[in-house]
Scaffold this motif. Structure first.
Motif, PDB file in Angstrom:
ATOM      1  N   UNK A  64       1.669   6.470 -11.193  1.00 54.91           N
ATOM      2  CA  UNK A  64       0.507   5.587 -11.356  1.00 54.91           C
ATOM      3  C   UNK A  64      -0.719   6.214 -10.712  1.00 54.91           C
ATOM      4  N   UNK A  65      -1.851   5.557 -10.928  1.00 61.02           N
ATOM      5  CA  UNK A  65      -3.070   5.808 -10.167  1.00 61.02           C
ATOM      6  C   UNK A  65      -3.348   4.542  -9.372  1.00 61.02           C
ATOM      7  N   UNK A  66      -3.341   4.632  -8.055  1.00 64.44           N
ATOM      8  CA  UNK A  66      -3.596   3.456  -7.218  1.00 64.44           C
ATOM      9  C   UNK A  66      -4.972   2.876  -7.528  1.00 64.44           C
ATOM     10  N   UNK A  67      -5.942   3.715  -7.764  1.00 62.64           N
ATOM     11  CA  UNK A  67      -7.285   3.249  -8.109  1.00 62.64           C
ATOM     12  C   UNK A  67      -7.241   2.417  -9.379  1.00 62.64           C
ATOM     13  N   UNK A  68      -6.502   2.881 -10.373  1.00 56.22           N
ATOM     14  CA  UNK A  68      -6.396   2.144 -11.638  1.00 56.22           C
ATOM     15  C   UNK A  68      -5.676   0.806 -11.438  1.00 56.22           C
ATOM     16  N   UNK A  69      -4.732   0.741 -10.520  1.00 58.33           N
ATOM     17  CA  UNK A  69      -4.060  -0.543 -10.246  1.00 58.33           C
ATOM     18  C   UNK A  69      -5.103  -1.560  -9.790  1.00 58.33           C
ATOM     19  N   UNK A 117       0.838  -1.205   0.000  1.00 57.96           N
ATOM     20  CA  UNK A 117       0.000   0.000   0.000  1.00 57.96           C
ATOM     21  C   UNK A 117       0.876   1.260   0.000  1.00 57.96           C
ATOM     22  N   UNK A 118       1.933   1.247   0.786  1.00 55.88           N
ATOM     23  CA  UNK A 118       2.849   2.392   0.818  1.00 55.88           C
ATOM     24  C   UNK A 118       3.546   2.570  -0.531  1.00 55.88           C
ATOM     25  N   UNK A 119       3.919   1.480  -1.171  1.00 57.25           N
ATOM     26  CA  UNK A 119       4.519   1.560  -2.501  1.00 57.25           C
ATOM     27  C   UNK A 119       3.541   2.186  -3.490  1.00 57.25           C
ATOM     28  N   UNK A 120       2.304   1.721  -3.481  1.00 59.94           N
ATOM     29  CA  UNK A 120       1.282   2.288  -4.369  1.00 59.94           C
ATOM     30  C   UNK A 120       1.124   3.787  -4.145  1.00 59.94           C
ATOM     31  N   UNK A 121       0.951   4.172  -2.886  1.00 61.98           N
ATOM     32  CA  UNK A 121       0.699   5.584  -2.586  1.00 61.98           C
ATOM     33  C   UNK A 121       1.928   6.433  -2.894  1.00 61.98           C
ATOM     34  N   UNK A 122       3.129   5.878  -2.721  1.00 59.12           N
ATOM     35  CA  UNK A 122       4.334   6.627  -3.041  1.00 59.12           C
ATOM     36  C   UNK A 122       4.451   6.805  -4.550  1.00 59.12           C
ATOM     37  N   UNK A 123       4.213   5.748  -5.318  1.00 55.90           N
ATOM     38  CA  UNK A 123       4.237   5.867  -6.778  1.00 55.90           C
ATOM     39  C   UNK A 123       3.185   6.861  -7.261  1.00 55.90           C
ATOM     40  N   UNK A 124       2.047   6.857  -6.601  1.00 54.26           N
ATOM     41  CA  UNK A 124       0.996   7.814  -6.957  1.00 54.26           C
ATOM     42  C   UNK A 124       1.447   9.238  -6.647  1.00 54.26           C
ATOM     43  N   UNK A 145      -8.397  -1.401 -10.233  1.00 55.68           N
ATOM     44  CA  UNK A 145      -9.354  -1.631 -11.318  1.00 55.68           C
ATOM     45  C   UNK A 145      -8.770  -2.589 -12.362  1.00 55.68           C
ATOM     46  N   UNK A 146      -7.498  -2.385 -12.704  1.00 57.93           N
ATOM     47  CA  UNK A 146      -6.860  -3.273 -13.686  1.00 57.93           C
ATOM     48  C   UNK A 146      -6.784  -4.708 -13.159  1.00 57.93           C
ATOM     49  N   UNK A 147      -6.412  -4.863 -11.905  1.00 60.51           N
ATOM     50  CA  UNK A 147      -6.310  -6.210 -11.330  1.00 60.51           C
ATOM     51  C   UNK A 147      -7.678  -6.895 -11.322  1.00 60.51           C
ATOM     52  N   UNK A 148      -8.703  -6.175 -10.921  1.00 56.29           N
ATOM     53  CA  UNK A 148     -10.048  -6.744 -10.898  1.00 56.29           C
ATOM     54  C   UNK A 148     -10.473  -7.177 -12.292  1.00 56.29           C
ATOM     55  N   UNK A 149     -10.302  -6.305 -13.252  1.00 56.92           N
ATOM     56  CA  UNK A 149     -10.696  -6.607 -14.621  1.00 56.92           C
ATOM     57  C   UNK A 149      -9.910  -7.794 -15.182  1.00 56.92           C
ATOM     58  N   UNK A 150      -8.614  -7.764 -14.974  1.00 57.33           N
ATOM     59  CA  UNK A 150      -7.718  -8.799 -15.505  1.00 57.33           C
ATOM     60  C   UNK A 150      -8.083 -10.189 -14.992  1.00 57.33           C
ATOM     61  N   UNK A 151      -8.193 -10.316 -13.690  1.00 56.30           N
ATOM     62  CA  UNK A 151      -8.400 -11.644 -13.127  1.00 56.30           C
ATOM     63  C   UNK A 151      -9.850 -12.098 -13.217  1.00 56.30           C
ATOM     64  N   UNK A 152     -10.790 -11.165 -13.265  1.00 56.67           N
ATOM     65  CA  UNK A 152     -12.184 -11.534 -13.509  1.00 56.67           C
ATOM     66  C   UNK A 152     -12.320 -12.078 -14.924  1.00 56.67           C
ATOM     67  N   UNK A 153     -11.692 -11.388 -15.883  1.00 53.61           N
ATOM     68  CA  UNK A 153     -11.738 -11.851 -17.273  1.00 53.61           C
ATOM     69  C   UNK A 153     -11.112 -13.246 -17.398  1.00 53.61           C
ATOM     70  N   UNK A 154     -10.004 -13.465 -16.737  1.00 48.70           N
ATOM     71  CA  UNK A 154      -9.343 -14.779 -16.810  1.00 48.70           C
ATOM     72  C   UNK A 154     -10.198 -15.878 -16.187  1.00 48.70           C
ATOM     73  N   UNK A 155     -10.724 -15.624 -14.997  1.00 49.35           N
ATOM     74  CA  UNK A 155     -11.534 -16.647 -14.335  1.00 49.35           C
ATOM     75  C   UNK A 155     -12.821 -16.914 -15.102  1.00 49.35           C
ATOM     76  N   UNK A 156     -13.492 -15.836 -15.531  1.00 54.94           N
ATOM     77  CA  UNK A 156     -14.709 -16.017 -16.328  1.00 54.94           C
ATOM     78  C   UNK A 156     -14.401 -16.793 -17.603  1.00 54.94           C
TER      79      UNK A 156
END
Length: 124
Positions: A77-82, A65-72, A84-95
């Protein structure tokens, strides 16, 4: 999920404080700390001490979390987009695999989509 949101907010406050101090060297500080924490998790996995393992896993989450917020904060980066991307990526794979698709094929399609996005991004 509220717990994760609270943890992310605390990490953001921590990064704001870090930026006023001298010990942190930016996001690389947390990147390097991740390796130390992973070693501690491995030791606790081997020890079979549940409460210690949970504590060390929490440390990994905290450092992440600290890495995300520091990069932001560094406008990398956008921590929110990280998330969102993870959710989309792994939902698409599992589905996809639940519908009879191949994890490898889905992953390859996603890699191409990411490459296309990067190309568009770099042209702007």
């Amino acid at each position: 999920m509220d717990t994760l949101k609270q943890l992310l907010e605390i990490a953001e406050r921590k990064i704001e404080r870090d930026q006023k101090g001298t010990w942190s060297k930016g996001s690389i500080t947390y990147y390097q700390a991740m390796f130390d924490e992973l070693e501690e998790v491995k030791a606790e996995m081997d020890s079979k001490r549940k409460c210690y393992l949970e504590d060390e896993l929490g440390d990994i989450l905290w450092v992440y979390m600290c890495l995300l917020k520091n990069l932001e904060a560094e406008n990398s980066i956008s921590a929110t987009r990280v998330f969102e991307r993870a959710l989309s990526k792994y939902k698409e794979r599992l589905d996809g695999i639940n519908a009879g698709g191949s994890w490898a094929d889905i992953k390859e399609t996603q890699k191409q989509r990411l490459a296309d996005e990067h190309l568009i991004e770099s042209e702007s």
